[in-house]
Write a protein that holds these residues in place. Sequence first.
Motif, PDB file in Angstrom:
ATOM      1  N   ARG A  27      -7.248  72.161  40.798  1.00 43.31           N
ATOM      2  CA  ARG A  27      -5.964  71.531  40.701  1.00 43.31           C
ATOM      3  C   ARG A  27      -6.014  70.086  40.738  1.00 43.31           C
ATOM      4  O   ARG A  27      -5.431  69.247  39.956  1.00 43.31           O
ATOM      5  N   ALA A  28      -6.924  69.460  41.524  1.00 49.04           N
ATOM      6  CA  ALA A  28      -7.029  67.822  41.515  1.00 49.04           C
ATOM      7  C   ALA A  28      -7.755  67.437  40.292  1.00 49.04           C
ATOM      8  O   ALA A  28      -7.271  66.319  39.832  1.00 49.04           O
ATOM      9  N   PHE A  29      -8.609  68.188  39.719  1.00 50.87           N
ATOM     10  CA  PHE A  29      -9.465  67.829  38.498  1.00 50.87           C
ATOM     11  C   PHE A  29      -8.082  67.673  37.404  1.00 50.87           C
ATOM     12  O   PHE A  29      -8.068  66.974  36.681  1.00 50.87           O
ATOM     13  N   LYS A  30      -7.407  68.844  37.255  1.00 49.19           N
ATOM     14  CA  LYS A  30      -6.476  68.948  36.334  1.00 49.19           C
ATOM     15  C   LYS A  30      -5.445  67.686  36.490  1.00 49.19           C
ATOM     16  O   LYS A  30      -5.057  67.103  35.406  1.00 49.19           O
ATOM     17  N   ARG A  31      -4.966  67.555  37.584  1.00 47.44           N
ATOM     18  CA  ARG A  31      -4.123  66.367  37.655  1.00 47.44           C
ATOM     19  C   ARG A  31      -4.619  65.270  37.626  1.00 47.44           C
ATOM     20  O   ARG A  31      -3.856  64.255  36.757  1.00 47.44           O
ATOM     21  N   LEU A  32      -5.889  64.938  37.842  1.00 44.33           N
ATOM     22  CA  LEU A  32      -6.540  63.464  37.789  1.00 44.33           C
ATOM     23  C   LEU A  32      -6.541  63.385  36.184  1.00 44.33           C
ATOM     24  O   LEU A  32      -6.360  62.442  35.542  1.00 44.33           O
ATOM     25  N   GLY A  34      -4.655  64.681  33.865  1.00 48.08           N
ATOM     26  CA  GLY A  34      -3.437  64.716  33.395  1.00 48.08           C
ATOM     27  C   GLY A  34      -2.960  63.210  33.414  1.00 48.08           C
ATOM     28  O   GLY A  34      -2.407  62.576  32.518  1.00 48.08           O
ATOM     29  N   ARG A  35      -3.240  62.411  34.585  1.00 50.22           N
ATOM     30  CA  ARG A  35      -2.837  61.108  34.549  1.00 50.22           C
ATOM     31  C   ARG A  35      -3.897  60.029  33.931  1.00 50.22           C
ATOM     32  O   ARG A  35      -3.191  59.028  33.474  1.00 50.22           O
ATOM     33  N   LEU A  39     -11.016  59.969  31.822  1.00 51.23           N
ATOM     34  CA  LEU A  39     -11.741  60.135  32.415  1.00 51.23           C
ATOM     35  C   LEU A  39     -12.492  61.388  32.334  1.00 51.23           C
ATOM     36  O   LEU A  39     -13.707  61.765  32.988  1.00 51.23           O
ATOM     37  N   GLN A  40     -11.889  62.392  31.558  1.00 53.33           N
ATOM     38  CA  GLN A  40     -12.597  63.813  31.517  1.00 53.33           C
ATOM     39  C   GLN A  40     -13.886  63.631  30.975  1.00 53.33           C
ATOM     40  O   GLN A  40     -14.689  64.528  31.675  1.00 53.33           O
ATOM     41  N   GLU A  41     -14.295  62.891  29.862  1.00 56.55           N
ATOM     42  CA  GLU A  41     -15.620  63.060  29.519  1.00 56.55           C
ATOM     43  C   GLU A  41     -16.499  62.407  30.573  1.00 56.55           C
ATOM     44  O   GLU A  41     -17.671  62.863  30.980  1.00 56.55           O
ATOM     45  N   ARG A  42     -16.007  61.281  31.198  1.00 57.99           N
ATOM     46  CA  ARG A  42     -16.864  60.815  32.116  1.00 57.99           C
ATOM     47  C   ARG A  42     -17.181  61.616  33.440  1.00 57.99           C
ATOM     48  O   ARG A  42     -18.228  61.814  33.818  1.00 57.99           O
ATOM     49  N   ILE A  43     -16.129  62.352  33.796  1.00 59.03           N
ATOM     50  CA  ILE A  43     -16.365  63.249  34.931  1.00 59.03           C
ATOM     51  C   ILE A  43     -17.243  64.577  34.638  1.00 59.03           C
ATOM     52  O   ILE A  43     -18.005  64.750  35.228  1.00 59.03           O
ATOM     53  N   GLY A 103     -11.104  62.610  42.850  1.00 55.70           N
ATOM     54  CA  GLY A 103      -9.951  61.917  42.659  1.00 55.70           C
ATOM     55  C   GLY A 103     -10.107  60.530  42.854  1.00 55.70           C
ATOM     56  O   GLY A 103     -11.554  60.287  42.874  1.00 55.70           O
ATOM     57  N   THR A 104      -9.366  59.701  43.023  1.00 55.42           N
ATOM     58  CA  THR A 104      -9.479  58.155  43.340  1.00 55.42           C
ATOM     59  C   THR A 104     -10.134  58.133  44.779  1.00 55.42           C
ATOM     60  O   THR A 104     -10.210  58.911  45.538  1.00 55.42           O
ATOM     61  N   HIS A 105     -10.538  56.745  44.874  1.00 58.16           N
ATOM     62  CA  HIS A 105     -11.168  56.630  46.203  1.00 58.16           C
ATOM     63  C   HIS A 105     -10.174  56.755  47.363  1.00 58.16           C
ATOM     64  O   HIS A 105     -10.582  57.086  48.253  1.00 58.16           O
TER      65      HIS A 105
END
Length: 109
Positions: A27-32, A34-35, A39-43, A103-105
């Motif tokens: 869920r955290a991945f999808k939420r991040l 989405g915002r 970042l998806q490719e980098r993650i 997520g973010t720091h």
Amino acid sequence: MGRGFRPRPKTGCLYCWGLKPPKFVKRAFKRLIGRQPQLQERIEERLALLTADPFDPLLQTHKLKGKLSGAWACSVDYDCRIVFNFVQNIESGEEEILLIDIGTHDEGY
């Protein structure tokens, strides 16, 4: 540890690297994403690298202190982190990576 690279069956899949994230991490991945879709490719790149070599210098892997003492974190970019732990697979006895958060720091710490 199963750290070898595995081909990705589909984009955005945390299971692609042999990582088995809890539902709240998915869920955290999808939420991040989405915002911040950029970042998806980098993650995905960092997860592949984390699986291949958790201590690659690009990841800036470090042990955490405080409320997450004992866990580890690596960098995706300036303000995005992957928090994880090394755990032993009961069945195989191999060390695996258990994702704790993405997520973010500020969100992760």
